[in-house]
Design a protein around this motif. Structure first.
Motif, PDB file in Angstrom:
ATOM      1  N   CYS A   6       0.953  16.764  45.507  1.00 35.23           N
ATOM      2  CA  CYS A   6       1.717  17.454  44.467  1.00 35.23           C
ATOM      3  C   CYS A   6       0.912  17.633  43.179  1.00 35.23           C
ATOM      4  CB  CYS A   6       3.027  16.714  44.214  1.00 35.23           C
ATOM      5  SG  CYS A   6       4.089  17.498  42.982  1.00 35.23           S
ATOM      6  N   PRO A   7       0.384  16.569  42.538  1.00 34.94           N
ATOM      7  CA  PRO A   7      -0.391  16.800  41.311  1.00 34.94           C
ATOM      8  C   PRO A   7      -1.704  17.519  41.575  1.00 34.94           C
ATOM      9  CG  PRO A   7      -0.445  14.485  41.920  1.00 34.94           C
ATOM     10  CD  PRO A   7       0.545  15.135  42.827  1.00 34.94           C
ATOM     11  N   LEU A   8      -2.278  17.362  42.778  1.00 30.29           N
ATOM     12  CA  LEU A   8      -3.502  18.088  43.108  1.00 30.29           C
ATOM     13  C   LEU A   8      -3.234  19.585  43.164  1.00 30.29           C
ATOM     14  CD1 LEU A   8      -4.867  15.773  45.950  1.00 30.29           C
ATOM     15  CD2 LEU A   8      -5.606  15.831  43.566  1.00 30.29           C
ATOM     16  N   ALA A   9      -2.098  19.965  43.781  1.00 27.83           N
ATOM     17  CA  ALA A   9      -1.729  21.381  43.837  1.00 27.83           C
ATOM     18  C   ALA A   9      -1.421  21.922  42.452  1.00 27.83           C
ATOM     19  CB  ALA A   9      -0.527  21.569  44.773  1.00 27.83           C
ATOM     20  N   ALA A  10      -0.703  21.128  41.640  1.00 27.95           N
ATOM     21  CA  ALA A  10      -0.379  21.569  40.281  1.00 27.95           C
ATOM     22  C   ALA A  10      -1.649  21.777  39.468  1.00 27.95           C
ATOM     23  CB  ALA A  10       0.529  20.541  39.608  1.00 27.95           C
ATOM     24  N   MET A  11      -2.634  20.889  39.635  1.00 21.63           N
ATOM     25  CA  MET A  11      -3.894  21.037  38.913  1.00 21.63           C
ATOM     26  C   MET A  11      -4.629  22.294  39.361  1.00 21.63           C
ATOM     27  SD  MET A  11      -5.683  19.671  36.488  1.00 21.63           S
ATOM     28  CE  MET A  11      -5.194  17.938  36.374  1.00 21.63           C
ATOM     29  N   ALA A  12      -4.602  22.581  40.671  1.00 20.03           N
ATOM     30  CA  ALA A  12      -5.264  23.788  41.174  1.00 20.03           C
ATOM     31  C   ALA A  12      -4.611  25.043  40.603  1.00 20.03           C
ATOM     32  CB  ALA A  12      -5.222  23.811  42.703  1.00 20.03           C
ATOM     33  N   VAL A  13      -3.279  25.046  40.491  1.00 22.55           N
ATOM     34  CA  VAL A  13      -2.580  26.191  39.894  1.00 22.55           C
ATOM     35  C   VAL A  13      -2.942  26.315  38.420  1.00 22.55           C
ATOM     36  CG1 VAL A  13      -0.317  27.174  39.369  1.00 22.55           C
ATOM     37  CG2 VAL A  13      -0.690  26.043  41.567  1.00 22.55           C
ATOM     38  N   ALA A  14      -2.999  25.175  37.713  1.00 19.41           N
ATOM     39  CA  ALA A  14      -3.386  25.199  36.296  1.00 19.41           C
ATOM     40  C   ALA A  14      -4.797  25.744  36.139  1.00 19.41           C
ATOM     41  CB  ALA A  14      -3.278  23.792  35.702  1.00 19.41           C
ATOM     42  N   GLU A  15      -5.715  25.355  37.018  1.00 16.96           N
ATOM     43  CA  GLU A  15      -7.091  25.841  36.945  1.00 16.96           C
ATOM     44  C   GLU A  15      -7.160  27.348  37.203  1.00 16.96           C
ATOM     45  OE1 GLU A  15      -9.490  21.821  38.412  1.00 16.96           O
ATOM     46  OE2 GLU A  15      -8.619  23.206  39.879  1.00 16.96           O
ATOM     47  N   HIS A  16      -6.289  27.852  38.070  1.00 17.33           N
ATOM     48  CA  HIS A  16      -6.242  29.300  38.336  1.00 17.33           C
ATOM     49  C   HIS A  16      -5.931  30.069  37.059  1.00 17.33           C
ATOM     50  CE1 HIS A  16      -5.006  33.153  40.103  1.00 17.33           C
ATOM     51  NE2 HIS A  16      -3.886  33.029  39.426  1.00 17.33           N
ATOM     52  N   PHE A  17      -4.914  29.632  36.330  1.00 18.86           N
ATOM     53  CA  PHE A  17      -4.547  30.332  35.096  1.00 18.86           C
ATOM     54  C   PHE A  17      -5.573  30.086  33.991  1.00 18.86           C
ATOM     55  CE2 PHE A  17      -0.379  30.140  37.240  1.00 18.86           C
ATOM     56  CZ  PHE A  17      -0.028  31.478  37.144  1.00 18.86           C
ATOM     57  N   ARG A  18      -6.133  28.872  33.940  1.00 20.16           N
ATOM     58  CA  ARG A  18      -7.173  28.593  32.944  1.00 20.16           C
ATOM     59  C   ARG A  18      -8.375  29.517  33.131  1.00 20.16           C
ATOM     60  NH1 ARG A  18     -10.665  23.695  34.391  1.00 20.16           N
ATOM     61  NH2 ARG A  18     -11.363  25.340  35.829  1.00 20.16           N
ATOM     62  N   ASP A  19      -8.788  29.721  34.377  1.00 17.11           N
ATOM     63  CA  ASP A  19      -9.953  30.561  34.650  1.00 17.11           C
ATOM     64  C   ASP A  19      -9.688  32.034  34.348  1.00 17.11           C
ATOM     65  OD1 ASP A  19     -11.241  28.286  35.410  1.00 17.11           O
ATOM     66  OD2 ASP A  19     -11.150  28.676  37.567  1.00 17.11           O
ATOM     67  N   GLN A  20      -8.419  32.396  34.187  1.00 17.73           N
ATOM     68  CA  GLN A  20      -8.074  33.753  33.767  1.00 17.73           C
ATOM     69  C   GLN A  20      -7.993  33.875  32.250  1.00 17.73           C
ATOM     70  OE1 GLN A  20      -4.444  34.693  35.881  1.00 17.73           O
ATOM     71  NE2 GLN A  20      -5.576  35.456  37.657  1.00 17.73           N
ATOM     72  N   GLY A  21      -8.315  32.786  31.548  1.00 19.63           N
ATOM     73  CA  GLY A  21      -8.323  32.801  30.090  1.00 19.63           C
ATOM     74  C   GLY A  21      -7.048  32.343  29.436  1.00 19.63           C
ATOM     75  N   ALA A  22      -6.102  31.807  30.219  1.00 21.20           N
ATOM     76  CA  ALA A  22      -4.809  31.397  29.667  1.00 21.20           C
ATOM     77  C   ALA A  22      -4.880  29.987  29.087  1.00 21.20           C
ATOM     78  CB  ALA A  22      -3.729  31.444  30.741  1.00 21.20           C
ATOM     79  N   GLN A  23      -4.048  29.741  28.069  1.00 17.85           N
ATOM     80  CA  GLN A  23      -3.837  28.390  27.561  1.00 17.85           C
ATOM     81  C   GLN A  23      -2.716  27.770  28.406  1.00 17.85           C
ATOM     82  OE1 GLN A  23      -5.535  26.609  25.365  1.00 17.85           O
ATOM     83  NE2 GLN A  23      -6.983  28.317  25.077  1.00 17.85           N
ATOM     84  N   VAL A  24      -3.040  26.693  29.110  1.00 24.06           N
ATOM     85  CA  VAL A  24      -2.132  26.098  30.086  1.00 24.06           C
ATOM     86  C   VAL A  24      -1.668  24.732  29.582  1.00 24.06           C
ATOM     87  CG1 VAL A  24      -1.851  25.361  32.481  1.00 24.06           C
ATOM     88  CG2 VAL A  24      -3.372  27.278  31.933  1.00 24.06           C
TER      89      VAL A  24
END
Length: 434
Positions: free
Chosen positions: A228-246
């Motif tokens: 669960c937290p590993l998946a959440a971190m991967a989703v956060a990294e996806h948006f971070r790499d698009q330039g978003a503040q997460v």
């Protein structure tokens, strides 16, 4: 419509034309022994025992040991086992406002599109030498955090609390008010009835509209809870790499650690470290390190808040001690403060934000230091004052602390408008000058 077809094409492209098949050689109470995949499978790979997902937790000369996502009842000797590969997830912007499981499947009963690119659940953080410094201070809507315990872009903060002291309410306030482009919430080992309650009551419509919730309930296997937290971190990294503040909210690291212990024990790892496996330190630290400021090539950051369940505010137990050592600050919620009705029940004297003093001006740092000095003086004198043993005039600092403590204590429970910069410090200045 074109976006839907792009997602469909990506999913079709990801389908393997061939799949290596092994066979079940032995079935235990929680694990399954598999032969025929030793030359292709790696530790941590996903496999399917029939239609049931499982993970490779040990490799040996006789084959693989896999831990299924569900109980082993119904698995028979000779059942086929298909090799899938490393665990991955394919986030998409359409996930915002949705509730998912750690495999990216919807839990809210509505169809869900997958993203165009899969991301591994286990990834490396940005290179240490290229990571940016902590960013600007973030308004939280809470006076305590907008002054004496500041939260800044890219900071990783620990929230240490027992049960029933307002932890979920505080997380919901952060999710609704902290400035972020998207909020990722990991609910690890949560009671099933509380997932919807958290989304509707704690987050509310406004909070959910900018959030992605990844949930693994308490009845699910340790593998699912650990992912669960590993998946959440991967989703956060996806948006971070698009330039978003997460903003990433992970509740809780304790349940992640408990799930990791179950998986480690099933894989034959010895249990030590006060009842925890030796690999726990690396599991927690590698997860926490993935959050924080982005690298020079990414425009976004992951500001993370990790919660830890601590019995009796024991900060020396292994999970709390490991996490505290890698974070940029820790906040202690005190049951005694909650029981007298002050929320958030932050014990300011035991809490620390390592973004100070850099994120505050000289004047603000002076006010913070003075407020802490007064609260500390009250803490030392409280028992004498309540028992009538303190004589007014014995100490000027204590006299001032006694006079100002009710106002300072009330200030720590105040809300602060997020659209009025410096409002909380104006209130603190007024209290300290009175």
């Amino acid at each position: 419509m074109p976006i839907m077809f792009d997602s469909l094409r990506a999913r079709i492209a990801g389908i393997r034309s061939t799949t290596r098949i092994g066979r079940v050689a032995a079935v235990g109470p929680s694990t399954v022994q598999v032969t025929g995949l030793s030359d292709v499978a790696a530790l941590g790979d996903r496999v399917f025992v029939g239609l049931m997902g499982a993970e490779v937790i040990a490799l040996g000369p006789q084959g693989l040991t896999v831990l299924p996502d569900s109980p082993t009842e119904g698995i028979s000797i000779g059942d086929p086992v298909g090799h899938q590969g490393p665990a991955a997830i394919a986030p998409d912007a359409s996930w915002i406002g949705r509730i998912l499981d750690p495999d990216g499947q919807p839990l809210d009963g509505r169809p869900l599109l997958s993203g165009l690119q899969s991301r591994p659940l286990r990834a490396s953080p940005p290179a240490a030498a290229s990571r940016r410094r902590l960013g600007e201070r973030l308004a939280t809507g809470l006076a305590a955090f907008d002054t004496m315990l500041p939260l800044v872009q890219g900071q990783r903060l620990g929230l240490f609390a027992g049960s029933g002291v307002g932890k979920s309410t505080l997380l919901g306030s952060f999710a609704r008010h902290v400035a972020a482009d998207v909020v990722i919430v990991a609910l690890v080992g949560e009671r099933g009835r509380e997932v919807r309650a958290f989304a509707e009551d704690v987050l509310g419509a406004a909070g959910l509209a900018r959030s992605v919730i990844i949930a693994a309930t308490s009845d699910q296997s340790p593998l699912v809870r650990r992912r669960c937290p590993l998946a959440a971190m991967a989703v956060a990294e996806h948006f971070r790499d698009q330039g978003a503040q997460v903003l990433l909210l992970c509740d809780s690291i304790t349940r992640f650690a408990e799930a990791h212990r179950e998986v480690a024990a099933a894989g034959g790892e010895p249990i030590s470290l006060g009842g925890w496996p030796p690999s726990l330190s690396h599991a927690i630290m590698s997860l926490a390190e993935r959050a924080g400021p982005g690298g020079d090539t990414t425009g976004g950051d992951i500001t993370a808040i990790f919660t830890v369940l601590v019995a009796g505010s024991n900060m020396e137990e292994p999970v709390a001690d490991i996490l505290r050592g890698v974070l940029d600050g820790h906040v202690i919620l005190d049951r005694a403060i909650a029981e007298r009705g002050r929320f958030p029940a932050v014990n300011l004297l035991r809490s620390l934000s390592r973004s100070l003093p850099d994120c505050a001006t000289d004047e603000e740092n002076t006010m913070i230091a003075e407020a802490r000095r007064l609260l500390s003086a009250w803490d030392r004198a409280e028992l004498m004052v309540q028992s009538g043993l303190y004589s007014a005039g014995s100490d000027s600092l204590t006299d001032r602390a006694i006079r100002l403590f009710p106002q300072l204590d009330a200030f720590l429970a105040e809300t602060a408008p997020t659209d009025v910069p410096g409002h909380a410090f104006q209130r603190l200045r007024h209290i300290l000058s009175s």
